[in-house]
Design an enzyme around this catalytic site. Sequence first.
Site, PDB file in Angstrom:
ATOM      1  N   CYS A  42     -19.367 -24.195 -18.240  1.00 11.07           N
ATOM      2  CA  CYS A  42     -19.761 -24.642 -19.581  1.00 11.07           C
ATOM      3  C   CYS A  42     -18.579 -25.310 -20.274  1.00 11.07           C
ATOM      4  O   CYS A  42     -17.483 -24.768 -20.293  1.00 11.07           O
ATOM      5  CB  CYS A  42     -20.237 -23.439 -20.384  1.00 11.07           C
ATOM      6  SG  CYS A  42     -20.757 -23.827 -22.047  1.00 11.07           S
ATOM      7  N   TRP A  43     -18.802 -26.494 -20.842  1.00 12.87           N
ATOM      8  CA  TRP A  43     -17.738 -27.192 -21.562  1.00 12.87           C
ATOM      9  C   TRP A  43     -17.516 -26.565 -22.934  1.00 12.87           C
ATOM     10  O   TRP A  43     -16.585 -26.950 -23.639  1.00 12.87           O
ATOM     11  CB  TRP A  43     -18.116 -28.660 -21.786  1.00 12.87           C
ATOM     12  CG  TRP A  43     -18.231 -29.513 -20.579  1.00 12.87           C
ATOM     13  CD1 TRP A  43     -18.324 -29.118 -19.277  1.00 12.87           C
ATOM     14  CD2 TRP A  43     -18.287 -30.941 -20.573  1.00 12.87           C
ATOM     15  NE1 TRP A  43     -18.448 -30.209 -18.453  1.00 12.87           N
ATOM     16  CE2 TRP A  43     -18.431 -31.344 -19.219  1.00 12.87           C
ATOM     17  CE3 TRP A  43     -18.239 -31.908 -21.559  1.00 12.87           C
ATOM     18  CZ2 TRP A  43     -18.519 -32.684 -18.854  1.00 12.87           C
ATOM     19  CZ3 TRP A  43     -18.338 -33.233 -21.190  1.00 12.87           C
ATOM     20  CH2 TRP A  43     -18.470 -33.612 -19.845  1.00 12.87           C
ATOM     21  N   GLU A  44     -18.419 -25.714 -23.352  1.00  9.93           N
ATOM     22  CA  GLU A  44     -18.355 -25.110 -24.680  1.00  9.93           C
ATOM     23  C   GLU A  44     -18.426 -26.172 -25.765  1.00  9.93           C
ATOM     24  O   GLU A  44     -17.763 -26.076 -26.796  1.00  9.93           O
ATOM     25  CB  GLU A  44     -17.114 -24.224 -24.799  1.00  9.93           C
ATOM     26  CG  GLU A  44     -17.102 -23.171 -23.697  1.00  9.93           C
ATOM     27  CD  GLU A  44     -15.875 -22.294 -23.679  1.00  9.93           C
ATOM     28  OE1 GLU A  44     -15.070 -22.376 -24.609  1.00  9.93           O
ATOM     29  OE2 GLU A  44     -15.738 -21.500 -22.728  1.00  9.93           O
ATOM     30  N   CYS A  45     -19.201 -27.210 -25.485  1.00 16.14           N
ATOM     31  CA  CYS A  45     -19.366 -28.282 -26.474  1.00 16.14           C
ATOM     32  C   CYS A  45     -20.409 -27.909 -27.519  1.00 16.14           C
ATOM     33  O   CYS A  45     -20.436 -28.467 -28.600  1.00 16.14           O
ATOM     34  CB  CYS A  45     -19.775 -29.581 -25.789  1.00 16.14           C
ATOM     35  SG  CYS A  45     -21.421 -29.510 -25.025  1.00 16.14           S
TER      36      CYS A  45
END
Length: 154
Positions: A42-45
């Site tokens: 997950c890019w945690e965007c």
Amino acid sequence: MPTFVYMTRCDGCGHCVDICPSDIMHIDTTTRRAYNIEPNMCWECYSCVKACPQNAIDARGYADFAPLGHSVRVLREEEKGTISWKIKFRDGHEKNFVSPIRTTKWGSIQSPAELPVPSAEDIHSQELAHEPEVLNVPDGLPALRADQLKQGVV
Ligand code: SF4
Ligand code: SF4
């Protein structure tokens, strides 16, 4: 903090699947509900969190820095044009943040497939396809001239 889906809230609309840059939000073929197939990637965007119309996606911190008992809830309210974040700490303490959603209308950004096909000459340009128009820079981007290059242009 990667994301996860509350399956009882999800209606399988697929918005999170379409918007995820890491391609890790998938629809389960049996339950027809979304899930994060690989939280480690997950890019945690939080694009999926903000895009979900059902408020079905939460962020969950890794246990080493976010102790159990905390929660992060987000609410996108298009009619108000706001995104609200509610951070709840393990001791029950809460913090609330409200931000504007975005400056462009939802769904108004064209995909590359909707823009004209670049010409063969465009490959010699220093700009990427459809720049500077898509960047909304009316006066153009700064570019290097041939005489600024140490070895010139071959
Ligand atoms: Fe994908 Fe970003 Fe959501 Fe992670 S936070 S699942 S990268 S859209
Ligand atoms: Fe489910 Fe929300 Fe994803 Fe739609 S955007 S599929 S409701 S988690």
